[in-house]
Design an enzyme around this catalytic site. Structure first.
Site, mmCIF file in Angstrom:
data_model
loop_
_atom_site.group_PDB
_atom_site.id
_atom_site.type_symbol
_atom_site.label_atom_id
_atom_site.label_comp_id
_atom_site.label_asym_id
_atom_site.label_seq_id
_atom_site.Cartn_x
_atom_site.Cartn_y
_atom_site.Cartn_z
ATOM 1 N N GLU A 72 1.174 -0.249 -16.748
ATOM 2 C CA GLU A 72 0.263 -0.969 -15.856
ATOM 3 C C GLU A 72 -1.176 -0.521 -16.091
ATOM 4 O OE1 GLU A 72 1.088 -2.816 -11.566
ATOM 5 O OE2 GLU A 72 1.381 -0.672 -11.706
ATOM 6 N N CYS A 119 -8.721 1.218 -16.681
ATOM 7 C CA CYS A 119 -7.978 2.355 -16.147
ATOM 8 C C CYS A 119 -6.577 2.291 -16.746
ATOM 9 C CB CYS A 119 -7.944 2.212 -14.621
ATOM 10 S SG CYS A 119 -7.008 3.491 -13.810
ATOM 11 N N CYS A 147 5.460 9.214 -12.443
ATOM 12 C CA CYS A 147 4.772 10.506 -12.516
ATOM 13 C C CYS A 147 5.652 11.541 -11.829
ATOM 14 C CB CYS A 147 3.436 10.410 -11.775
ATOM 15 S SG CYS A 147 2.414 11.906 -11.879
ATOM 16 N N CYS A 159 2.261 13.975 -5.811
ATOM 17 C CA CYS A 159 1.161 14.053 -4.841
ATOM 18 C C CYS A 159 1.500 13.156 -3.642
ATOM 19 C CB CYS A 159 -0.154 13.614 -5.483
ATOM 20 S SG CYS A 159 -0.618 14.664 -6.877
ATOM 21 N N CYS A 186 -0.111 9.471 -3.105
ATOM 22 C CA CYS A 186 -0.150 8.541 -4.249
ATOM 23 C C CYS A 186 1.164 7.790 -4.377
ATOM 24 C CB CYS A 186 -0.429 9.322 -5.531
ATOM 25 S SG CYS A 186 -0.449 8.281 -6.996
ATOM 26 N N GLU A 227 0.417 11.521 -15.299
ATOM 27 C CA GLU A 227 -0.452 12.679 -15.466
ATOM 28 C C GLU A 227 -0.702 12.846 -16.971
ATOM 29 O OE1 GLU A 227 -2.397 14.915 -13.953
ATOM 30 O OE2 GLU A 227 -2.591 15.719 -15.969
ATOM 31 N N SER A 268 -8.375 12.119 -16.522
ATOM 32 C CA SER A 268 -8.292 12.624 -15.145
ATOM 33 C C SER A 268 -6.973 13.358 -14.971
ATOM 34 C CB SER A 268 -8.375 11.448 -14.165
ATOM 35 O OG SER A 268 -8.260 11.905 -12.833
ATOM 36 N N SER A 319 -8.655 16.266 -10.258
ATOM 37 C CA SER A 319 -8.346 15.827 -8.897
ATOM 38 C C SER A 319 -8.172 17.056 -8.018
ATOM 39 C CB SER A 319 -7.080 14.970 -8.909
ATOM 40 O OG SER A 319 -7.298 13.842 -9.717
ATOM 41 N N LEU A 320 -9.189 17.339 -7.234
ATOM 42 C CA LEU A 320 -9.222 18.557 -6.426
ATOM 43 C C LEU A 320 -8.468 18.321 -5.108
ATOM 44 C CD1 LEU A 320 -10.532 21.401 -6.428
ATOM 45 C CD2 LEU A 320 -12.431 20.377 -5.134
ATOM 46 N N ASN A 370 -6.892 5.028 -0.525
ATOM 47 C CA ASN A 370 -6.464 3.627 -0.512
ATOM 48 C C ASN A 370 -5.077 3.547 0.087
ATOM 49 O OD1 ASN A 370 -8.772 2.532 -1.933
ATOM 50 N ND2 ASN A 370 -7.990 3.675 -3.687
ATOM 51 N N CYS A 404 -6.981 3.109 -7.042
ATOM 52 C CA CYS A 404 -6.474 4.464 -7.305
ATOM 53 C C CYS A 404 -5.277 4.740 -6.407
ATOM 54 C CB CYS A 404 -7.517 5.531 -6.978
ATOM 55 S SG CYS A 404 -9.083 5.312 -7.749
#
Ligand code: SAH
Length: 350
Positions: free
Chosen positions: A91, A104, A111, A115, A118, A159, A190, A213-214, A290, A333
């Site tokens: 995607e 993107c 993944c 997280c 997400c 990732e 990223s 990504s903090l 989001n 995102c």
């Protein structure tokens, strides 16, 4: 069969010569693939038909058909799903920006980093994408870019540093002057942050940029939000990011997904300011979360977002807010799932 779009120029030239063809045929092939957007070997009219047959029998042209596409009514963002050889989908999201496009790309189907905020994480890792499956996402997106410049961000599904070899190889193909010819500085990888892989990426000398990504300001919160990468101490992860900046000469962007009541508190501002500070090579990008009906977080209102960003001014090289594009088509995102999904209304009800 050899995947054509997984080959560097040198590898392709060697294969072409091994078939007994003239080396310049390799130049003709890459011209067709990377500049003229040929869909198969038959399109290569300056290559004799017999040679085209030989090429087609040797190389998998690896054309991935577009299995689904949606265009945002809000901002023209285009999300598409390319069908892989095994039926999986890669995607990709193409966003019109000011004078250029940003694509993107996904590095994995699903993944394994889990997280909490997400939606991709909900699928778990299905499989790594191959280098050519990454390259094709960019080539396909480029056909819609109308000749404008294309920035690439590895912020789709997956990732990238968990699929290190394929991502690095894809970047070499994308940046090679004989192939896709995209400037390395237009590419951002990223990552959720795997310190030794960040260092290894710096040492590949690719000249790409890094975003980390903090998302949290201390180890306890980060481990809760990001169970896999949160296992590495924040101090180690940031040290690796600083090493990347030093080694490559590029500032590193810290991404911070803003979740209402979770990481937007005054103590977060205080700790975040302390992670930046004079001499650190970091920019800050605040991303208001989001939403997805399957995930129970909330997006802070725009005044809170603005106040949060303003309170961080001065602690970073720059502070910006990313209001994601394509929210209406689940292209923003953290909204990629890698499957043709039911409409949101049905999902909310189910
Ligand atoms: N795995 C990589 C790349 C994919 S995610 C990474 O984590 O960096 C790209 C960015 O989107 C990350 O900064 C991630 O924290 C953020 N993100 C994930 N889910 C989100 C959501 N629902 N809303 C806003 N940003 C999100």
């Amino acid at each position: 069969m050899i995947a054509l779009k997984a080959l560097t120029y040198e590898q392709l030239a060697a294969q072409v010569e091994a078939l007994g063809l003239e080396r310049y045929r390799a130049d003709q092939i890459v011209d067709w693939v990377y500049r003229k957007g040929a869909a198969d070997f038959d399109a290569m009219t300056n290559v004799p038909a017999a040679q085209r047959q030989l090429l087609a029998a040797t190389f998998d042209f690896s054309a991935m058909p577009e299995a689904a596409a949606q265009v945002s009514a809000l901002d023209g963002t285009r999300k598409f799903l390319l069908r892989c050889r095994d039926g999986e989908g890669a995607e990709t999201v193409l966003m019109p920006m000011d004078g250029h496009f940003t694509v993107c790309v996904s590095s994995q189907v699903g993944c394994r980093f889990a997280c909490k905020f997400c939606v991709t994480a909900r699928r778990g890792l299905v499989r790594n994408l191959d280098a050519d499956e990454i390259v094709q996402q960019v080539l396909h997106a480029r056909t819609f870019a109308g000749g404008l410049g294309l920035n690439i961000v590895f912020m789709g599904m997956g990732e990238p540093l968990d699929n290190f070899a394929a991502v690095v190889h894809a970047i070499r193909i994308l940046t090679a002057p004989q192939l896709a010819m995209i400037g390395a500085r237009r590419i951002t990888v990223s990552t959720t942050g795997v310190p030794d892989r960040i260092r290894a990426l710096a040492e590949e000398e690719l000249r790409v940029k890094l975003a980390l990504s903090l998302n949290a300001t201390n180890d306890v919160d980060r481990k809760w939000l990001m169970p896999v990468s949160g296992r590495f101490p924040l101090s180690e992860t940031l040290a690796a990011a600083a090493y990347f900046a030093e080694r490559t000469g590029h500032h590193v962007t810290l991404e911070y997904v803003l979740l209402r009541g979770v990481n937007d508190r005054p103590e977060d501002v205080m700790r975040l300011r302390a992670l930046g500070g004079p001499g650190t090579p970091f920019k800050l990008n605040v991303i208001p979360w989001n939403p997805d009906p399957r995930i129970r977080f909330e997006r802070p209102d725009s005044a809170t977002v603005a106040a949060f960003a303003a309170a961080l001014e001065g602690a970073f090289r720059s502070v910006s807010v990313r209001w994601s594009k394509g929210v209406d088509i689940d292209a923003a995102c953290g909204q990629l799932f890698g499957k043709v999904q039911d409409p949101p209304a049905q999902r909310a009800a189910g």
